[in-house]
Design a protein around this motif. Structure first.
Motif, PDB file in Angstrom:
ATOM      1  N   PRO A   1     -19.618 -33.830   9.121  1.00 28.83           N
ATOM      2  CA  PRO A   1     -20.621 -34.287  10.094  1.00 28.83           C
ATOM      3  C   PRO A   1     -21.848 -33.397  10.012  1.00 28.83           C
ATOM      4  O   PRO A   1     -21.768 -32.192  10.247  1.00 28.83           O
ATOM      5  N   HIS A   2     -22.991 -33.980   9.655  1.00 25.43           N
ATOM      6  CA  HIS A   2     -24.146 -33.144   9.366  1.00 25.43           C
ATOM      7  C   HIS A   2     -25.219 -33.240  10.436  1.00 25.43           C
ATOM      8  O   HIS A   2     -25.240 -34.142  11.264  1.00 25.43           O
TER       9      HIS A   2
ATOM     10  N   GLU B   1     -33.692 -34.546   5.015  1.00 25.00           N
ATOM     11  CA  GLU B   1     -32.619 -34.516   6.007  1.00 25.00           C
ATOM     12  C   GLU B   1     -31.792 -33.249   5.847  1.00 25.00           C
ATOM     13  O   GLU B   1     -31.454 -32.854   4.736  1.00 25.00           O
ATOM     14  N   CYS B   2     -31.456 -32.594   6.934  1.00 25.68           N
ATOM     15  CA  CYS B   2     -30.647 -31.372   6.882  1.00 25.68           C
ATOM     16  C   CYS B   2     -29.192 -31.726   6.627  1.00 25.68           C
ATOM     17  O   CYS B   2     -28.631 -32.630   7.252  1.00 25.68           O
TER      18      CYS B   2
ATOM     19  N   ARG C   1     -21.097 -25.195   6.351  1.00 29.54           N
ATOM     20  CA  ARG C   1     -21.453 -25.813   5.085  1.00 29.54           C
ATOM     21  C   ARG C   1     -22.841 -26.446   5.166  1.00 29.54           C
ATOM     22  O   ARG C   1     -23.189 -27.069   6.169  1.00 29.54           O
ATOM     23  N   GLY C   2     -23.604 -26.254   4.120  1.00 30.05           N
ATOM     24  CA  GLY C   2     -24.912 -26.879   4.023  1.00 30.05           C
ATOM     25  C   GLY C   2     -25.985 -26.311   4.928  1.00 30.05           C
ATOM     26  O   GLY C   2     -27.123 -26.786   4.919  1.00 30.05           O
TER      27      GLY C   2
ATOM     28  N   PHE D   1     -18.855 -21.780   3.512  1.00 29.57           N
ATOM     29  CA  PHE D   1     -20.307 -21.812   3.356  1.00 29.57           C
ATOM     30  C   PHE D   1     -20.698 -22.645   2.135  1.00 29.57           C
ATOM     31  O   PHE D   1     -21.710 -22.370   1.488  1.00 29.57           O
ATOM     32  N   GLU D   2     -19.914 -23.676   1.813  1.00 29.16           N
ATOM     33  CA  GLU D   2     -20.257 -24.503   0.673  1.00 29.16           C
ATOM     34  C   GLU D   2     -21.650 -25.114   0.839  1.00 29.16           C
ATOM     35  O   GLU D   2     -22.000 -25.629   1.900  1.00 29.16           O
ATOM     36  N   GLU D   3     -22.432 -25.012  -0.227  1.00 26.85           N
ATOM     37  CA  GLU D   3     -23.773 -25.600  -0.297  1.00 26.85           C
ATOM     38  C   GLU D   3     -24.730 -25.068   0.771  1.00 26.85           C
ATOM     39  O   GLU D   3     -25.793 -25.657   1.013  1.00 26.85           O
ATOM     40  N   ALA D   4     -24.371 -23.962   1.395  1.00 23.62           N
ATOM     41  CA  ALA D   4     -25.309 -23.327   2.321  1.00 23.62           C
ATOM     42  C   ALA D   4     -26.471 -22.730   1.525  1.00 23.62           C
ATOM     43  O   ALA D   4     -26.332 -22.402   0.341  1.00 23.62           O
TER      44      ALA D   4
END
Length: 256
Positions: free
Chosen positions: A18-19, A29-30, A66-67, A97-100
């Motif tokens: 959920p972003h 878009e974040c 993440r992200g 922290f994937e794709e952070a």
């Protein structure tokens, strides 16, 4: 540090988590994961809500960002909220922290992580440091972009027997790496053409196989003085304190 053989596959254009409903400079878009009970990621939370979230964290809590886009100040605030007052060290359960995206460095020195710490696909513009960190499971840095130096001095990782069988110290493409500094010696070191610094320690023996001529590394005690001296390229795998290489590896003078 790549510590599993399974390849990392980046999330598609629309992340599976959920972003955030916020947007990045330029209108993109974040992709940051929503903080629980909120519709925004940690970076886009209003100040009062971010402070309330951080105040509610306890040492040993799982964190999933993440992200998310981090500043160095935001990383420091997150670790401060997770610091155990009895040890004065941050302690995390699971760290995702994937794709952070980190706008500066990432300093996890002395951090205690009970589970996995995952930075797959992250972008870090500064240095990465995990000096003396303690991790209870895997450390995953697959397909990470790092703009500065990476340090993992005296980091301790506790793995299960199954996880240890999956460990890869360096990728098979080690010969293509540049600006590399090693403090542990993998067998692939013989293929390297771009080794910047090689610091050998007394924890290893280095020898040459009489059968194939290939280099090998063996653990074992040694008091050989050359192993405490940094050696720069071109690297000689032969110790100046021994007469010749043997199939049994390096045996310093005066030791059986």
């Amino acid at each position: 540090m790549h510590m599993t053989a399974a390849p990392y596959r980046p999330a598609p254009d629309l992340p599976s988590w959920p972003h955030c409903d916020g947007s990045l400079p330029g209108g993109a878009e974040c992709r940051g994961r929503q903080v629980e009970h909120h519709t925004a990621c940690l970076a886009h939370l209003p100040d009062a809500e971010r402070l309330a979230y951080l105040a509610g964290l306890r040492p040993g809590a799982d964190v999933d960002h993440r992200g998310t886009h981090f500043t160095e100040e935001l990383v420091s605030a997150l670790l401060a909220a997770l610091t155990d007052p009895s040890t004065r060290k941050p302690r995390i359960g699971q760290a995702r922290f994937e794709e952070a995206v980190f706008g500066g460095g990432v300093c996890f020195d002395l951090v205690e992580i009970d589970g996995d710490v995952v930075f797959d696909g992250a972008e870090i513009s500064g240095d990465v440091s995990f000096d003396r960190a303690e991790v209870g499971s895997r450390v995953l840095f697959r397909q990470v972009k790092i703009g500065g130096d990476a340090r993992f001095d005296r980091m301790r990782v506790e793995l299960t027997a199954e996880q240890r069988r999956e460990v890869i110290t360096l990728p098979p493409t080690i010969g293509e790496l540049t600006s590399v500094k090693l403090v542990r010696i993998p067998p692939e070191i013989g293929a390297m053409k771009s080794l910047e610094e090689f610091t050998a320690t007394g924890a290893f023996r280095v020898g040459t196989s009489a059968r194939s001529g290939s280099r090998s590394v063996r653990r074992g005690p040694t008091s050989c003085p050359c192993w405490s001296t940094p050696v720069r390229r071109p690297v000689s795998m032969r110790c100046p304190y021994r007469p010749k290489a043997t199939s049994r590896g390096h045996t310093p003078a005066g030791q059986a």
